[in-house]
Design a protein around this motif. Sequence first.
Motif, PDB file in Angstrom:
ATOM      1  N   VAL A   1       0.867  -1.183   0.000  1.00  0.00           N
ATOM      2  CA  VAL A   1       0.000   0.000   0.000  1.00  0.00           C
ATOM      3  C   VAL A   1       0.904   1.233   0.000  1.00  0.00           C
ATOM      4  O   VAL A   1       1.757   1.382   0.876  1.00  0.00           O
ATOM      5  N   VAL A   2       0.726   2.112  -0.998  1.00  0.00           N
ATOM      6  CA  VAL A   2       1.669   3.205  -1.222  1.00  0.00           C
ATOM      7  C   VAL A   2       1.025   4.595  -1.231  1.00  0.00           C
ATOM      8  O   VAL A   2       1.725   5.608  -1.356  1.00  0.00           O
ATOM      9  N   HIS A   3      -0.297   4.665  -1.098  1.00  0.00           N
ATOM     10  CA  HIS A   3      -0.974   5.943  -1.319  1.00  0.00           C
ATOM     11  C   HIS A   3      -2.386   5.824  -0.761  1.00  0.00           C
ATOM     12  O   HIS A   3      -2.916   4.732  -0.644  1.00  0.00           O
ATOM     13  N   PHE A   4      -2.973   6.948  -0.412  1.00  0.00           N
ATOM     14  CA  PHE A   4      -4.385   6.932  -0.040  1.00  0.00           C
ATOM     15  C   PHE A   4      -5.104   8.061  -0.770  1.00  0.00           C
ATOM     16  O   PHE A   4      -4.466   9.013  -1.244  1.00  0.00           O
ATOM     17  N   GLU A   5      -6.410   7.954  -0.863  1.00  0.00           N
ATOM     18  CA  GLU A   5      -7.206   9.013  -1.478  1.00  0.00           C
ATOM     19  C   GLU A   5      -8.501   9.239  -0.712  1.00  0.00           C
ATOM     20  O   GLU A   5      -9.111   8.280  -0.224  1.00  0.00           O
ATOM     21  N   MET A   6      -8.880  10.501  -0.629  1.00  0.00           N
ATOM     22  CA  MET A   6     -10.155  10.870  -0.021  1.00  0.00           C
ATOM     23  C   MET A   6     -10.783  11.981  -0.859  1.00  0.00           C
ATOM     24  O   MET A   6     -10.068  12.710  -1.543  1.00  0.00           O
ATOM     25  N   PRO A   7     -12.101  12.094  -0.805  1.00  0.00           N
ATOM     26  CA  PRO A   7     -12.769  13.154  -1.566  1.00  0.00           C
ATOM     27  C   PRO A   7     -12.826  14.461  -0.774  1.00  0.00           C
ATOM     28  O   PRO A   7     -12.692  14.459   0.445  1.00  0.00           O
ATOM     29  N   TYR A   8     -13.031  15.558  -1.487  1.00  0.00           N
ATOM     30  CA  TYR A   8     -13.302  16.840  -0.818  1.00  0.00           C
ATOM     31  C   TYR A   8     -14.452  17.531  -1.532  1.00  0.00           C
ATOM     32  O   TYR A   8     -14.729  17.240  -2.702  1.00  0.00           O
ATOM     33  N   LYS A   9     -15.099  18.426  -0.811  1.00  0.00           N
ATOM     34  CA  LYS A   9     -16.106  19.278  -1.455  1.00  0.00           C
ATOM     35  C   LYS A   9     -15.568  20.688  -1.665  1.00  0.00           C
ATOM     36  O   LYS A   9     -16.028  21.397  -2.532  1.00  0.00           O
ATOM     37  N   ASP A  10     -14.583  21.076  -0.850  1.00  0.00           N
ATOM     38  CA  ASP A  10     -14.031  22.429  -0.927  1.00  0.00           C
ATOM     39  C   ASP A  10     -12.514  22.294  -0.814  1.00  0.00           C
ATOM     40  O   ASP A  10     -11.989  21.980   0.260  1.00  0.00           O
ATOM     41  N   ALA A  11     -11.810  22.511  -1.924  1.00  0.00           N
ATOM     42  CA  ALA A  11     -10.364  22.275  -1.965  1.00  0.00           C
ATOM     43  C   ALA A  11      -9.616  23.148  -0.954  1.00  0.00           C
ATOM     44  O   ALA A  11      -8.701  22.679  -0.267  1.00  0.00           O
ATOM     45  N   LYS A  12     -10.007  24.402  -0.871  1.00  0.00           N
ATOM     46  CA  LYS A  12      -9.313  25.307   0.055  1.00  0.00           C
ATOM     47  C   LYS A  12      -9.530  24.898   1.504  1.00  0.00           C
ATOM     48  O   LYS A  12      -8.625  24.913   2.327  1.00  0.00           O
ATOM     49  N   ARG A  13     -10.752  24.473   1.800  1.00  0.00           N
ATOM     50  CA  ARG A  13     -11.073  24.100   3.176  1.00  0.00           C
ATOM     51  C   ARG A  13     -10.323  22.830   3.589  1.00  0.00           C
ATOM     52  O   ARG A  13      -9.769  22.751   4.683  1.00  0.00           O
ATOM     53  N   VAL A  14     -10.304  21.827   2.695  1.00  0.00           N
ATOM     54  CA  VAL A  14      -9.624  20.578   3.033  1.00  0.00           C
ATOM     55  C   VAL A  14      -8.120  20.824   3.184  1.00  0.00           C
ATOM     56  O   VAL A  14      -7.472  20.235   4.049  1.00  0.00           O
ATOM     57  N   SER A  15      -7.582  21.717   2.372  1.00  0.00           N
ATOM     58  CA  SER A  15      -6.151  22.027   2.453  1.00  0.00           C
ATOM     59  C   SER A  15      -5.824  22.729   3.776  1.00  0.00           C
ATOM     60  O   SER A  15      -4.845  22.389   4.437  1.00  0.00           O
ATOM     61  N   ARG A  16      -6.660  23.679   4.132  1.00  0.00           N
ATOM     62  CA  ARG A  16      -6.453  24.383   5.400  1.00  0.00           C
ATOM     63  C   ARG A  16      -6.505  23.421   6.574  1.00  0.00           C
ATOM     64  O   ARG A  16      -5.690  23.470   7.484  1.00  0.00           O
ATOM     65  N   PHE A  17      -7.497  22.515   6.541  1.00  0.00           N
ATOM     66  CA  PHE A  17      -7.685  21.605   7.670  1.00  0.00           C
ATOM     67  C   PHE A  17      -6.470  20.692   7.868  1.00  0.00           C
ATOM     68  O   PHE A  17      -5.888  20.637   8.955  1.00  0.00           O
ATOM     69  N   TYR A  18      -6.074  19.987   6.815  1.00  0.00           N
ATOM     70  CA  TYR A  18      -5.011  18.986   6.999  1.00  0.00           C
ATOM     71  C   TYR A  18      -3.634  19.616   7.161  1.00  0.00           C
ATOM     72  O   TYR A  18      -2.767  19.040   7.808  1.00  0.00           O
ATOM     73  N   SER A  19      -3.426  20.790   6.581  1.00  0.00           N
ATOM     74  CA  SER A  19      -2.138  21.445   6.819  1.00  0.00           C
ATOM     75  C   SER A  19      -2.087  22.014   8.231  1.00  0.00           C
ATOM     76  O   SER A  19      -1.071  21.899   8.923  1.00  0.00           O
ATOM     77  N   GLY A  20      -3.211  22.560   8.682  1.00  0.00           N
ATOM     78  CA  GLY A  20      -3.248  23.152  10.012  1.00  0.00           C
ATOM     79  C   GLY A  20      -3.191  22.139  11.136  1.00  0.00           C
ATOM     80  O   GLY A  20      -2.481  22.334  12.126  1.00  0.00           O
ATOM     81  N   VAL A  21      -3.930  21.039  10.990  1.00  0.00           N
ATOM     82  CA  VAL A  21      -4.041  20.069  12.081  1.00  0.00           C
ATOM     83  C   VAL A  21      -2.908  19.056  12.059  1.00  0.00           C
ATOM     84  O   VAL A  21      -2.388  18.671  13.106  1.00  0.00           O
ATOM     85  N   PHE A  22      -2.494  18.592  10.873  1.00  0.00           N
ATOM     86  CA  PHE A  22      -1.505  17.517  10.781  1.00  0.00           C
ATOM     87  C   PHE A  22      -0.191  17.944  10.133  1.00  0.00           C
ATOM     88  O   PHE A  22       0.725  17.125  10.001  1.00  0.00           O
ATOM     89  N   GLY A  23      -0.109  19.210   9.698  1.00  0.00           N
ATOM     90  CA  GLY A  23       1.133  19.696   9.110  1.00  0.00           C
ATOM     91  C   GLY A  23       1.403  19.171   7.714  1.00  0.00           C
ATOM     92  O   GLY A  23       2.545  19.205   7.246  1.00  0.00           O
ATOM     93  N   TRP A  24       0.371  18.664   7.044  1.00  0.00           N
ATOM     94  CA  TRP A  24       0.575  18.097   5.712  1.00  0.00           C
ATOM     95  C   TRP A  24       0.817  19.204   4.682  1.00  0.00           C
ATOM     96  O   TRP A  24       0.235  20.281   4.776  1.00  0.00           O
ATOM     97  N   GLY A  25       1.670  18.903   3.716  1.00  0.00           N
ATOM     98  CA  GLY A  25       1.833  19.794   2.578  1.00  0.00           C
ATOM     99  C   GLY A  25       0.715  19.527   1.582  1.00  0.00           C
ATOM    100  O   GLY A  25       0.635  18.433   1.031  1.00  0.00           O
ATOM    101  N   MET A  26      -0.167  20.495   1.364  1.00  0.00           N
ATOM    102  CA  MET A  26      -1.327  20.313   0.480  1.00  0.00           C
ATOM    103  C   MET A  26      -1.098  21.141  -0.778  1.00  0.00           C
ATOM    104  O   MET A  26      -0.947  22.362  -0.706  1.00  0.00           O
ATOM    105  N   ASN A  27      -1.086  20.468  -1.932  1.00  0.00           N
ATOM    106  CA  ASN A  27      -0.726  21.127  -3.173  1.00  0.00           C
ATOM    107  C   ASN A  27      -1.787  20.876  -4.256  1.00  0.00           C
ATOM    108  O   ASN A  27      -1.840  19.784  -4.833  1.00  0.00           O
ATOM    109  N   ASP A  28      -2.602  21.882  -4.497  1.00  0.00           N
ATOM    110  CA  ASP A  28      -3.633  21.783  -5.537  1.00  0.00           C
ATOM    111  C   ASP A  28      -2.945  21.776  -6.899  1.00  0.00           C
ATOM    112  O   ASP A  28      -2.226  22.704  -7.245  1.00  0.00           O
ATOM    113  N   THR A  29      -3.189  20.699  -7.675  1.00  0.00           N
ATOM    114  CA  THR A  29      -2.479  20.555  -8.943  1.00  0.00           C
ATOM    115  C   THR A  29      -3.124  21.358 -10.078  1.00  0.00           C
ATOM    116  O   THR A  29      -2.623  21.346 -11.193  1.00  0.00           O
TER     117      THR A  29
END
Lengths: 84, 84
Positions: free
Chosen positions: B6-34
Amino acid sequence: MKKNPVVHFEMPYKDAKRVSRFYSGVFGWGMNDTGVDMGNYVLAATAQTDKNMMVKTPGTINGGFYKWVKKSKEPSVVISVADL
Amino acid sequence: MKKNPVVHFEMPYKDAKRVSRFYSGVFGWGMNDTGVDMGNYVLAATAQTDKNMMVKTPGTINGGFYKWVKKSKEPSVVISVADL
């Protein structure tokens, strides 16, 4: 902020033997039923692991399968955090 | 049989900006909209990666978020296989 990575996945099963046969046969995973005392949680080694079951390869994770009880949102991805 | 990890995971979003803010803020993830040409798939770097976005740490994976379209089974865990 330090990254808190995804380190594990979980999925439910209805038949431990069947799920073990499927993932070991199709994907070569090491499937290890931890037994009644552990609720028959089935450890899934999807990646190369050392003798302590720690993953050796970057960019890969292991996972586990739990006995299905009722409808829930699954699979899960498990995030390792420094503290709660 | 060689393990297919297992090398990757995927989840859906309804609001790209909101999901990026959440996971970068809470877990420190680098979120990069392609971007629009890539269907606004958002790459999620949950782990330490090199300059080619390859994960450096054993036992961790990156993932991505896609625009939610309709109800489906998610999240997904993505298995790397030698061939289909």
